[in-house]
Design a protein around this motif. Sequence first.
Motif, PDB file in Angstrom:
ATOM      1  N   ARG A  21       0.973  -1.203   0.154  1.00  6.82           N
ATOM      2  CA  ARG A  21       0.059  -0.082   0.104  1.00  6.82           C
ATOM      3  C   ARG A  21       0.799   1.194  -0.067  1.00  6.82           C
ATOM      4  O   ARG A  21       0.621   2.158  -0.730  1.00  6.82           O
ATOM      5  CB  ARG A  21      -0.944   0.013   1.193  1.00  6.82           C
ATOM      6  CG  ARG A  21      -2.019   1.092   1.111  1.00  6.82           C
ATOM      7  CD  ARG A  21      -2.469   1.232   2.568  1.00  6.82           C
ATOM      8  NE  ARG A  21      -1.754   0.931   3.960  1.00  6.82           N
ATOM      9  CZ  ARG A  21      -1.082   2.002   4.404  1.00  6.82           C
ATOM     10  NH1 ARG A  21      -1.229   3.005   3.688  1.00  6.82           N
ATOM     11  NH2 ARG A  21      -0.438   1.904   5.331  1.00  6.82           N
ATOM     12  N   ARG A  22       1.962   1.381   0.920  1.00  4.63           N
ATOM     13  CA  ARG A  22       2.857   2.324   0.920  1.00  4.63           C
ATOM     14  C   ARG A  22       3.584   2.655  -0.454  1.00  4.63           C
ATOM     15  O   ARG A  22       3.751   3.641  -0.871  1.00  4.63           O
ATOM     16  CB  ARG A  22       3.907   2.187   1.821  1.00  4.63           C
ATOM     17  CG  ARG A  22       3.496   2.552   3.261  1.00  4.63           C
ATOM     18  CD  ARG A  22       4.529   2.547   4.216  1.00  4.63           C
ATOM     19  NE  ARG A  22       4.269   2.393   5.560  1.00  4.63           N
ATOM     20  CZ  ARG A  22       4.026   1.258   6.315  1.00  4.63           C
ATOM     21  NH1 ARG A  22       4.412   0.172   5.803  1.00  4.63           N
ATOM     22  NH2 ARG A  22       3.533   1.210   7.432  1.00  4.63           N
ATOM     23  N   ILE A  23       4.034   1.561  -1.094  1.00  2.00           N
ATOM     24  CA  ILE A  23       4.661   1.562  -2.528  1.00  2.00           C
ATOM     25  C   ILE A  23       3.612   2.302  -3.370  1.00  2.00           C
ATOM     26  O   ILE A  23       3.964   3.088  -4.328  1.00  2.00           O
ATOM     27  CB  ILE A  23       5.005   0.152  -3.004  1.00  2.00           C
ATOM     28  CG1 ILE A  23       6.402  -0.142  -2.068  1.00  2.00           C
ATOM     29  CG2 ILE A  23       5.456   0.320  -4.274  1.00  2.00           C
ATOM     30  CD1 ILE A  23       6.838  -1.685  -2.350  1.00  2.00           C
ATOM     31  N   GLN A  24       2.482   1.687  -3.505  1.00  2.00           N
ATOM     32  CA  GLN A  24       1.424   2.423  -4.396  1.00  2.00           C
ATOM     33  C   GLN A  24       1.212   3.635  -4.057  1.00  2.00           C
ATOM     34  O   GLN A  24       0.811   4.640  -5.279  1.00  2.00           O
ATOM     35  CB  GLN A  24      -0.001   1.468  -4.162  1.00  2.00           C
ATOM     36  CG  GLN A  24      -0.970   1.649  -5.389  1.00  2.00           C
ATOM     37  CD  GLN A  24      -0.490   1.377  -6.801  1.00  2.00           C
ATOM     38  OE1 GLN A  24       0.186   0.506  -6.886  1.00  2.00           O
ATOM     39  NE2 GLN A  24      -0.762   2.464  -7.578  1.00  2.00           N
ATOM     40  N   SER A  25       0.900   3.989  -2.966  1.00  2.00           N
ATOM     41  CA  SER A  25       0.881   5.578  -2.606  1.00  2.00           C
ATOM     42  C   SER A  25       2.075   6.616  -2.970  1.00  2.00           C
ATOM     43  O   SER A  25       1.631   7.384  -3.882  1.00  2.00           O
ATOM     44  CB  SER A  25       0.596   5.583  -1.167  1.00  2.00           C
ATOM     45  OG  SER A  25       0.635   7.012  -0.794  1.00  2.00           O
TER      46      SER A  25
END
Length: 149
Positions: A21-25
């Motif tokens: 999720r962090r990478i996507q954000s």
Amino acid sequence: MEKHILEQYTDLQQEERDMVRRIQSVSDKLLNMEMSGYMVADSVTCGKKGKKPLGTRTIKGIPIPEYDKKRSALKTYKMQLKLLDDKLLQMLIEVEKYIQSIEDSRIRRIIRYRYIDGLSWVRVAHRMGGKHTADSCRMAHNLFLRDEK
């Protein structure tokens, strides 16, 4: 195998989802910066003739320090995700070996649903079907792990 090791596996799965999720954000923010063409803009004068400006121009660009910081964060997150994947795979192999070593098929299914699939006790009972309830599955699980010690 102790219960905390099984729970650690579940926590690692959640940690991996958080990292994705962090990478996507961060990827979305970088893409937004690149697609918008600029993030900062400033208006400057082109010189003066006496007290009158000759004209103004607008300068647009990406704020390099912020952009580099986000790219660096993305690279760090991707490396952390790779390490998490490796650790998760090793732990999955250990947990699966342990589950396969359990002789009771019912307990094997309960533990697999709970830790490998990450289901709640209500969902475990639903998957088990028949006369199983969330409490009966949880108690069978706890009794088995207590007897294992």
